[in-house]
Write a protein that holds these residues in place. Structure first.
Motif, PDB file in Angstrom:
ATOM      1  N   MET A   1     -12.707 -14.044 -47.533  1.00 22.68           N
ATOM      2  CA  MET A   1     -12.983 -13.914 -48.957  1.00 22.68           C
ATOM      3  C   MET A   1     -13.658 -12.573 -49.216  1.00 22.68           C
ATOM      4  O   MET A   1     -14.289 -11.991 -48.336  1.00 22.68           O
ATOM      5  N   GLY A   2     -13.504 -12.069 -50.442  1.00 24.41           N
ATOM      6  CA  GLY A   2     -14.129 -10.787 -50.743  1.00 24.41           C
ATOM      7  C   GLY A   2     -14.035 -10.425 -52.207  1.00 24.41           C
ATOM      8  O   GLY A   2     -13.693 -11.255 -53.060  1.00 24.41           O
ATOM      9  N   PHE A   3     -14.345  -9.153 -52.475  1.00 16.44           N
ATOM     10  CA  PHE A   3     -14.347  -8.597 -53.822  1.00 16.44           C
ATOM     11  C   PHE A   3     -13.278  -7.526 -53.962  1.00 16.44           C
ATOM     12  O   PHE A   3     -13.070  -6.712 -53.058  1.00 16.44           O
ATOM     13  N   PHE A   4     -12.625  -7.497 -55.115  1.00 14.74           N
ATOM     14  CA  PHE A   4     -11.852  -6.344 -55.558  1.00 14.74           C
ATOM     15  C   PHE A   4     -12.495  -5.867 -56.849  1.00 14.74           C
ATOM     16  O   PHE A   4     -12.555  -6.602 -57.838  1.00 14.74           O
ATOM     17  N   THR A   5     -13.004  -4.635 -56.837  1.00 14.35           N
ATOM     18  CA  THR A   5     -13.653  -4.072 -58.016  1.00 14.35           C
ATOM     19  C   THR A   5     -12.742  -3.027 -58.629  1.00 14.35           C
ATOM     20  O   THR A   5     -12.471  -1.987 -58.016  1.00 14.35           O
ATOM     21  N   ASP A   6     -12.252  -3.302 -59.821  1.00  7.23           N
ATOM     22  CA  ASP A   6     -11.364  -2.402 -60.553  1.00  7.23           C
ATOM     23  C   ASP A   6     -12.222  -1.538 -61.480  1.00  7.23           C
ATOM     24  O   ASP A   6     -12.606  -1.971 -62.568  1.00  7.23           O
ATOM     25  N   THR A   7     -12.525  -0.331 -61.053  1.00  3.89           N
ATOM     26  CA  THR A   7     -13.427   0.517 -61.837  1.00  3.89           C
ATOM     27  C   THR A   7     -12.783   1.007 -63.125  1.00  3.89           C
ATOM     28  O   THR A   7     -13.495   1.483 -64.018  1.00  3.89           O
ATOM     29  N   SER A   8     -11.475   0.881 -63.246  1.00  4.47           N
ATOM     30  CA  SER A   8     -10.803   1.383 -64.452  1.00  4.47           C
ATOM     31  C   SER A   8     -11.129   0.538 -65.674  1.00  4.47           C
ATOM     32  O   SER A   8     -10.907   0.975 -66.809  1.00  4.47           O
ATOM     33  N   VAL A   9     -11.654  -0.671 -65.478  1.00  3.65           N
ATOM     34  CA  VAL A   9     -12.004  -1.521 -66.620  1.00  3.65           C
ATOM     35  C   VAL A   9     -13.507  -1.817 -66.674  1.00  3.65           C
ATOM     36  O   VAL A   9     -13.957  -2.633 -67.484  1.00  3.65           O
ATOM     37  N   CYS A  10     -14.292  -1.151 -65.816  1.00  9.65           N
ATOM     38  CA  CYS A  10     -15.741  -1.335 -65.854  1.00  9.65           C
ATOM     39  C   CYS A  10     -16.302  -0.635 -67.084  1.00  9.65           C
ATOM     40  O   CYS A  10     -16.000   0.520 -67.358  1.00  9.65           O
ATOM     41  N   ILE A  11     -17.135  -1.337 -67.856  1.00 12.87           N
ATOM     42  CA  ILE A  11     -17.724  -0.767 -69.067  1.00 12.87           C
ATOM     43  C   ILE A  11     -19.200  -0.417 -68.882  1.00 12.87           C
ATOM     44  O   ILE A  11     -19.878  -0.029 -69.832  1.00 12.87           O
ATOM     45  N   GLY A  12     -19.709  -0.573 -67.662  1.00 13.60           N
ATOM     46  CA  GLY A  12     -21.088  -0.178 -67.393  1.00 13.60           C
ATOM     47  C   GLY A  12     -22.141  -1.063 -68.013  1.00 13.60           C
ATOM     48  O   GLY A  12     -23.276  -0.630 -68.212  1.00 13.60           O
ATOM     49  N   CYS A  13     -21.819  -2.314 -68.298  1.00 16.03           N
ATOM     50  CA  CYS A  13     -22.781  -3.191 -68.985  1.00 16.03           C
ATOM     51  C   CYS A  13     -23.916  -3.640 -68.066  1.00 16.03           C
ATOM     52  O   CYS A  13     -24.957  -4.078 -68.550  1.00 16.03           O
ATOM     53  N   LYS A  14     -23.699  -3.571 -66.761  1.00 11.71           N
ATOM     54  CA  LYS A  14     -24.683  -3.978 -65.748  1.00 11.71           C
ATOM     55  C   LYS A  14     -24.967  -5.470 -65.755  1.00 11.71           C
ATOM     56  O   LYS A  14     -26.006  -5.932 -65.234  1.00 11.71           O
ATOM     57  N   ALA A  15     -24.076  -6.259 -66.342  1.00 11.12           N
ATOM     58  CA  ALA A  15     -24.253  -7.715 -66.288  1.00 11.12           C
ATOM     59  C   ALA A  15     -24.247  -8.210 -64.851  1.00 11.12           C
ATOM     60  O   ALA A  15     -24.949  -9.173 -64.512  1.00 11.12           O
ATOM     61  N   CYS A  16     -23.471  -7.551 -63.989  1.00 10.27           N
ATOM     62  CA  CYS A  16     -23.415  -7.953 -62.582  1.00 10.27           C
ATOM     63  C   CYS A  16     -24.758  -7.737 -61.896  1.00 10.27           C
ATOM     64  O   CYS A  16     -25.197  -8.562 -61.077  1.00 10.27           O
ATOM     65  N   GLU A  17     -25.422  -6.616 -62.218  1.00 12.60           N
ATOM     66  CA  GLU A  17     -26.737  -6.346 -61.639  1.00 12.60           C
ATOM     67  C   GLU A  17     -27.734  -7.436 -62.033  1.00 12.60           C
ATOM     68  O   GLU A  17     -28.495  -7.943 -61.207  1.00 12.60           O
ATOM     69  N   VAL A  18     -27.732  -7.782 -63.319  1.00 14.33           N
ATOM     70  CA  VAL A  18     -28.678  -8.777 -63.821  1.00 14.33           C
ATOM     71  C   VAL A  18     -28.382 -10.147 -63.211  1.00 14.33           C
ATOM     72  O   VAL A  18     -29.296 -10.862 -62.768  1.00 14.33           O
ATOM     73  N   ALA A  19     -27.105 -10.536 -63.176  1.00 10.87           N
ATOM     74  CA  ALA A  19     -26.734 -11.840 -62.626  1.00 10.87           C
ATOM     75  C   ALA A  19     -27.102 -11.942 -61.150  1.00 10.87           C
ATOM     76  O   ALA A  19     -27.567 -12.989 -60.679  1.00 10.87           O
ATOM     77  N   CYS A  20     -26.896 -10.852 -60.409  1.00 10.48           N
ATOM     78  CA  CYS A  20     -27.245 -10.834 -58.986  1.00 10.48           C
ATOM     79  C   CYS A  20     -28.738 -11.040 -58.795  1.00 10.48           C
ATOM     80  O   CYS A  20     -29.177 -11.833 -57.951  1.00 10.48           O
ATOM     81  N   LYS A  21     -29.526 -10.329 -59.585  1.00 11.98           N
ATOM     82  CA  LYS A  21     -30.981 -10.464 -59.467  1.00 11.98           C
ATOM     83  C   LYS A  21     -31.442 -11.868 -59.839  1.00 11.98           C
ATOM     84  O   LYS A  21     -32.306 -12.459 -59.167  1.00 11.98           O
ATOM     85  N   GLU A  22     -30.877 -12.418 -60.903  1.00 15.13           N
ATOM     86  CA  GLU A  22     -31.310 -13.739 -61.363  1.00 15.13           C
ATOM     87  C   GLU A  22     -30.965 -14.823 -60.345  1.00 15.13           C
ATOM     88  O   GLU A  22     -31.789 -15.671 -60.024  1.00 15.13           O
ATOM     89  N   TRP A  23     -29.733 -14.799 -59.840  1.00 14.22           N
ATOM     90  CA  TRP A  23     -29.324 -15.869 -58.937  1.00 14.22           C
ATOM     91  C   TRP A  23     -30.031 -15.772 -57.584  1.00 14.22           C
ATOM     92  O   TRP A  23     -30.463 -16.772 -57.017  1.00 14.22           O
ATOM     93  N   ASN A  24     -30.164 -14.551 -57.059  1.00 11.45           N
ATOM     94  CA  ASN A  24     -30.707 -14.370 -55.721  1.00 11.45           C
ATOM     95  C   ASN A  24     -32.209 -14.090 -55.705  1.00 11.45           C
ATOM     96  O   ASN A  24     -32.775 -13.827 -54.640  1.00 11.45           O
ATOM     97  N   ALA A  25     -32.840 -14.135 -56.880  1.00 11.43           N
ATOM     98  CA  ALA A  25     -34.282 -13.866 -56.986  1.00 11.43           C
ATOM     99  C   ALA A  25     -34.636 -12.516 -56.381  1.00 11.43           C
ATOM    100  O   ALA A  25     -35.625 -12.384 -55.659  1.00 11.43           O
ATOM    101  N   VAL A  26     -33.799 -11.512 -56.681  1.00  9.46           N
ATOM    102  CA  VAL A  26     -34.058 -10.155 -56.202  1.00  9.46           C
ATOM    103  C   VAL A  26     -35.114  -9.512 -57.097  1.00  9.46           C
ATOM    104  O   VAL A  26     -34.988  -9.556 -58.324  1.00  9.46           O
ATOM    105  N   PRO A  27     -36.152  -8.918 -56.516  1.00  6.53           N
ATOM    106  CA  PRO A  27     -37.239  -8.361 -57.348  1.00  6.53           C
ATOM    107  C   PRO A  27     -36.769  -7.240 -58.260  1.00  6.53           C
ATOM    108  O   PRO A  27     -35.794  -6.542 -57.974  1.00  6.53           O
ATOM    109  N   GLU A  28     -37.480  -7.074 -59.349  1.00  6.99           N
ATOM    110  CA  GLU A  28     -37.244  -5.946 -60.253  1.00  6.99           C
ATOM    111  C   GLU A  28     -37.584  -4.654 -59.514  1.00  6.99           C
ATOM    112  O   GLU A  28     -38.575  -4.589 -58.785  1.00  6.99           O
ATOM    113  N   ASP A  29     -36.754  -3.636 -59.672  1.00  7.71           N
ATOM    114  CA  ASP A  29     -36.933  -2.416 -58.879  1.00  7.71           C
ATOM    115  C   ASP A  29     -37.069  -1.171 -59.749  1.00  7.71           C
ATOM    116  O   ASP A  29     -36.683  -0.083 -59.347  1.00  7.71           O
TER     117      ASP A  29
END
Length: 282
Positions: A1-29
């Motif tokens: 299993m893995g990720f395919f990241t299509d940068t041609s449709v990325c809008i830079g919203c950073k929702a992925c960053e926020v979701a990753c931090k929230e789910w994994n309890a990653v500290p604010e940096d």
């Protein structure tokens, strides 16, 4: 299993960053304005397991790839100049952002696994690479071993941390938090073979629309790391995104190094024995 990241449709919203931090309890940096970009996290690290890069480019208008039959569009991006100066028409529309959500590549041949002395890093049943934080002793051998510079030590406890590809979620049949939160499906999760086929079709479509710079990165199982478990569709050279153009597993030469070291040790031993025998015969 893995990720395919299509940068041609990325809008830079950073929702992925926020979701990753929230789910994994990653500290604010840090939420500081860097002065280099609108990106306020700057790169992957122990406290940033997903990082959306903002790459600002100024290009001549004629060099832009806009797709077959499409005229360039002026995005009205702000420019630096004195108040009252008329903008130069030749510079209009020559600004673009390349946005890409970066993550651990979960290499098929992972050097971090090779050098970990405690078994804190392990290969899961999904083919991903995960750090067991309760086993990590903070030796840091894996940090320089990673050809992508992904793994990093957390300052407050000295252990290393990185993306787990949401091992707990996919074990329950859920997609990783970042992919779930992505509003444009820039981040896609699934079986690698299916994702590679989907990615190849996407590149072919973009080429047909005139975007000849589109290319896949990390999708080749015969590359220097045996193919990445997280690969990307890029719109420029890998170096533009801060990625190594030809990554190789950093431990690939270890067997030869140990072999040469062993031969050297045997040679020294044989020389010592020979010198001792010759000394006694005299």
């Amino acid at each position: 299993m893995g990720f395919f990241t299509d940068t041609s449709v990325c809008i830079g919203c950073k929702a992925c960053e926020v979701a990753c931090k929230e789910w994994n309890a990653v500290p604010e940096d840090g939420l500081d304005f860097t002065g280099m970009s609108y990106d306020n996290t700057t790169g992957l690290g122990a406290d940033t397991w997903r990082h959306v890069a903002f790459i600002e480019q100024r290009r001549p208008l004629g060099a832009q790839e806009t797709g077959a039959g499409r005229a360039p569009v002026d995005l009205g991006m702000p420019a630096v100049g004195r108040p009252g100066d008329d903008p130069d028409p030749a510079t209009l529309g020559d600004f673009r952002w390349l946005m890409s959500s970066d993550v651990c590549k979960h290499c098929t041949h992972a050097a971090c696994l090779d050098v970990c002395p405690t078994g804190a890093l392990f290969r899961t049943e999904f083919g991903t690479v995960v750090v067991q934080e309760d086993v990590c002793n903070g030796c840091g051998y894996c940090v320089p071993a990673c050809p992508y510079g992904v793994i990093d030590k957390r300052e407050d406890d000295g252990r290393v941390w990185k993306c787990t590809l949401c091992y707990d979620r996919i074990g329950d049949g859920l997609e990783p938090a970042c992919a779930k939160a992505c509003p444009t499906d820039s981040i896609q999760f699934g079986e690698l073979d299916e994702l590679r086929g989907r990615a190849a079709a996407r590149v072919e479509r973009l080429h047909g629309e005139g975007v000849s710079s589109a290319r896949l990165y990390g999708a080749d199982p015969d590359d220097g790391v045996g193919g990445a478990g997280a690969f990307f569709l890029l719109l420029d050279e890998p170096e533009v995104y801060g990625l190594p153009p030809d990554p190789v597993v950093t431990t690939r030469d270890l067997p030869d190094m140990w072999k040469h070291a062993g031969l050297a040790a045997l040679t020294l031993l044989a020389g010592g024995v020979a010198a001792t025998i010759l000394g006694r015969t005299r």
